[in-house]
Structure formats: structure tokens, C-alpha cells
Design a protein around this motif. Structure first.
Motif, PDB file in Angstrom:
ATOM      1  N   LYS A 102      58.790  62.178 -67.038  1.00 58.64           N
ATOM      2  CA  LYS A 102      57.503  62.563 -66.459  1.00 58.64           C
ATOM      3  C   LYS A 102      56.623  63.252 -67.499  1.00 58.64           C
ATOM      4  O   LYS A 102      55.399  63.018 -67.553  1.00 58.64           O
ATOM      5  N   LEU A 162      58.779  60.965 -59.307  1.00 62.92           N
ATOM      6  CA  LEU A 162      57.735  61.682 -60.046  1.00 62.92           C
ATOM      7  C   LEU A 162      57.173  60.823 -61.174  1.00 62.92           C
ATOM      8  O   LEU A 162      55.963  60.724 -61.348  1.00 62.92           O
ATOM      9  N   ASN A 173      61.242  53.476 -55.391  1.00 65.52           N
ATOM     10  CA  ASN A 173      60.992  54.914 -55.321  1.00 65.52           C
ATOM     11  C   ASN A 173      61.303  55.481 -53.940  1.00 65.52           C
ATOM     12  O   ASN A 173      61.865  56.582 -53.824  1.00 65.52           O
ATOM     13  N   PHE A 177      63.985  58.455 -52.856  1.00 69.63           N
ATOM     14  CA  PHE A 177      63.461  59.564 -52.060  1.00 69.63           C
ATOM     15  C   PHE A 177      64.194  59.673 -50.725  1.00 69.63           C
ATOM     16  O   PHE A 177      64.554  60.780 -50.283  1.00 69.63           O
ATOM     17  N   SER A 222      57.217  65.147 -54.604  1.00 70.98           N
ATOM     18  CA  SER A 222      57.537  63.726 -54.672  1.00 70.98           C
ATOM     19  C   SER A 222      56.862  62.959 -53.537  1.00 70.98           C
ATOM     20  O   SER A 222      56.316  61.864 -53.740  1.00 70.98           O
ATOM     21  N   THR A 225      53.312  62.527 -54.288  1.00 75.55           N
ATOM     22  CA  THR A 225      53.171  61.539 -55.359  1.00 75.55           C
ATOM     23  C   THR A 225      53.226  60.120 -54.804  1.00 75.55           C
ATOM     24  O   THR A 225      52.530  59.217 -55.278  1.00 75.55           O
TER      25      THR A 225
END
Length: 328
Positions: A102, A162, A173, A177, A222, A225
Motif C-alpha cells: 500500500k 487496501l 478483494n 474481506f 478496508s 476502500t
């Protein structure tokens, strides 16, 4: 004991340093994008670059030492991967890699960020499966061994998006998560039961209580994001509110923590605080409420000062050969 002999006892918990410094770096990078009379880009930008270089150098150095340990002392390395306590600190390596990815992304090093992210995300998934395999199929775990470090392999999955939003599909993603978010409350219930109804944590493990802040805090960052367009939902508010409550609870417990002797576990204080600062900055972006910004700014300043203190104490302990010992 020579350096090469001590390397057999080099713990993965050292990567807690890069987790804390990486979180601080990302918080400062976000902070510098907000122009105020106190936080001006003219001085915050060089600070962000400096912190990024320190974090990257430290991560590469620790990764090199840990790699040498795995090659020269494979039995010690495998023992750590199968230890009922030390196992849960091994994913600090991959979480550090995700934070480094990141940071690289923030400085537009897209290709480097991608490869670091890919390595860290895949390895973290494997470590998560390895941890769950131990929980499901081995019988050496006792309830007294449970501690907040058990969150580390779970929280790491929440960190993946992230940088992952720039490198992988939404499905990938959301997969990471979802895994982290689903198992976080389950583990919280187990750990809360253990803490309330069983003997107290070992003194050197008490700092890991701060990890309670990390899942809802970094979970909120997150989640925001992953939102497109940016939208503050009731679920997001719930995550941030839980992080704030956990922070207040830990602040109320500070007198207990101040009596503890220094150990590498002290670095467990840092990443949760950085995660909460990042969450507060995300709240500021979503609500434009200046209170969240100043709360984040205060946390970042305190965290920076504390990281300096921890760095000094860690290097002093290394110089006195109090680290990398058989009981680490």
C-alpha cells in the motif's frame, strides 16, 4: 551465543515493528493530503517519504534475517510454525508486506506494489489455512493459550483490499474481506470467554489486548476502500463505533500496561492505534467533520512519539542480547 546461533530464535514477532511503522506511514501519507495551518505538505511530505524509506528498509532487513533463519535453522523455523503461541505471530510478516504494498502504491510504484501485494496476499491466505488446519485437526490447543494474537491471521485478510483494489478484481478483494469479517466476531467471543473465565494472560502477552482495536478499525478502512462511490453506511458507522469503544477500553486499562517489562509484544500497541487513526481519517473524508481529523492527528502524533520510544527500547534490548533467546 554467536549471532548465527541466536538467529535460530529470531521470532516472527519482530515484524510487529513494520506493521506499526507501516501503519504510521500510511496515516501520515493520508494526513498530508489535508491542508491545515499545522499539517502542511511542505514538511509532512518529507516526513512521509522518510517514514516510508525506514519502513521499507526495516521490512527488507527483517525479511532477509527471517529467510536466513528458515534456511540455516529449518527445524527452528518449522517449530515456530507449529507452536501453539508463536504460530499466530508469523502472519505479521505477510501483513507487513500488504502494508508495504500500500505504501508503494501511494508513491505510484505500481509494479513493485503489485508483486509485493501478490506475494503477501497468497502467502497470507496459505498461513490462514495453516492456522485453521491447526485449530481443526490438532489437539494441543488449550483455552488458556488463547490470546488476542489469534486475531492476527484473521485481521490480515481484512488488510488485503487496501492495496488490492488497485491490483485485483472486486471479487478477490471481497473474498479476503469476507473471511476476515466473518471470523473476527467468532474469535472475539472465544477470547472474551477465555479472558473473563480463565487465568489472566501472561504479562508479556497483555499488550496484545490492544489488538482488539484493529479488526473493526482496519475493517472500516478496508470497507470504505471497497465502496464506490464513497458512502458511509450504518454498517460502516458500526465498525468505527466498535473501534472507538475498544480504544476507550484500552485507554482505561493503561495503568495495567505501564507496569509491564519491555518485550517485543509491546509493538502490538502500534498497529491498532495506526489503524484507528486511519479509520478516523476515513470518517473525516466521509463526513467532512473536522473532529475526526483532529482525533486522527492527535493519535498520529502520539503514535510517532511512541514508535521512537519503542525503536530505542528494541535496539537497546538487542544490544544487551535480551532478544532472540530460547524463551522468546
Amino acid at each position: 551465543m554467536s549471532f548465527w546461533q541466536r538467529l535460530a530464535y529470531f521470532p516472527a514477532a519482530f515484524f510487529g515493528m513494520t506493521m506499526g511503522l507501516g501503519g504510521l506511514t500510511l496515516a501520515v501519507i493520508t494526513l498530508k493530503n489535508h491542508q491545515t495551518w499545522l499539517f502542511d505538505q511542505n514538511w509532512l511530505a518529507p516526513v512521509a517519504v522518510g517514514l516510508a524509506l525506514i519502513t521499507l528498509a526495516l521490512f527488507v532487513g527483517l525479511l532477509t534475517l527471517y529467510g536466513i533463519k528458515a534456511l540455516k535453522h529449518p527445524q527452528a523455523w518449522l517449530a515456530e510454525l507449529n507452536h501453539p503461541l508463536k504460530l499466530f505471530f508469523v502472519p505479521t510478516l505477510t501483513i507487513s508486506g500488504l502494508l508495504v504494498s500500500k505504501i508503494l502504491l501511494e508513491f505510484d510504484w505500481m509494479l513493485a506494489s503489485f508483486w509485493v501485494w501478490l506475494f503477501a496476499a497468497i502467502l497470507h491466505l496459505l498461513l490462514t489455512i495453516w492456522v485453521f488446519y491447526h485449530w481443526l485437526h490438532l489437539e494441543h490447543f488449550k483455552i488458556e493459550q488463547a490470546n488476542p494474537a489469534w486475531f492476527i491471521p484473521i485481521v490480515g485478510n481484512i488488510v488485503v483490499p487496501l492495496a488490492g483494489v488497485a491490483h485485483a478484481s472486486a471479487e478477490v478483494n471481497w473474498f479476503f474481506f469476507s473471511v476476515g469479517l466473518f471470523f473476527w466476531p467468532i474469535l472475539f467471543a472465544v477470547l472474551f470467554y477465555r479472558i473473563v473465565f480463565h487465568p489472566a494472560l501472561m504479562p508479556k502477552m497483555l499488550p496484545t489486548l490492544f489488538i482488539f482495536i484493529a479488526p473493526p478499525a482496519i475493517g472500516f478502512v478496508s470497507y470504505m476502500t471497497l465502496q464506490s462511490p464513497l458512502h458511509l453506511s450504518l454498517f460502516g458507522m458500526t465498525l468505527y463505533s466498535l473501534a472507538l469503544f475498544m480504544l476507550l477500553l484500552m485507554l482505561a486499562s493503561l495503568p495495567k500496561f505501564q507496569k509491564l517489562p519491555f518485550a517485543l509484544s509491546w509493538w502490538a500497541y502500534t498497529f491498532p492505534i495506526a489503524a484507528f487513526a486511519m479509520a478516523s481519517l476515513a470518517m473525516h473524508r466521509a463526513t467532512l467533520d473536522e473532529g475526526y481529523f483532529w482525533l486522527a492527528a492527535i493519535m498520529v502524533i502520539l503514535l510517532a512519539l511512541y514508535c521512537l520510544k519503542l525503536l530505542a527500547m528494541t535496539f537497546r534490548a538487542m544490544k544487551q542480547q535480551k532478544l532472540c533467546q530460547p524463551d522468546d
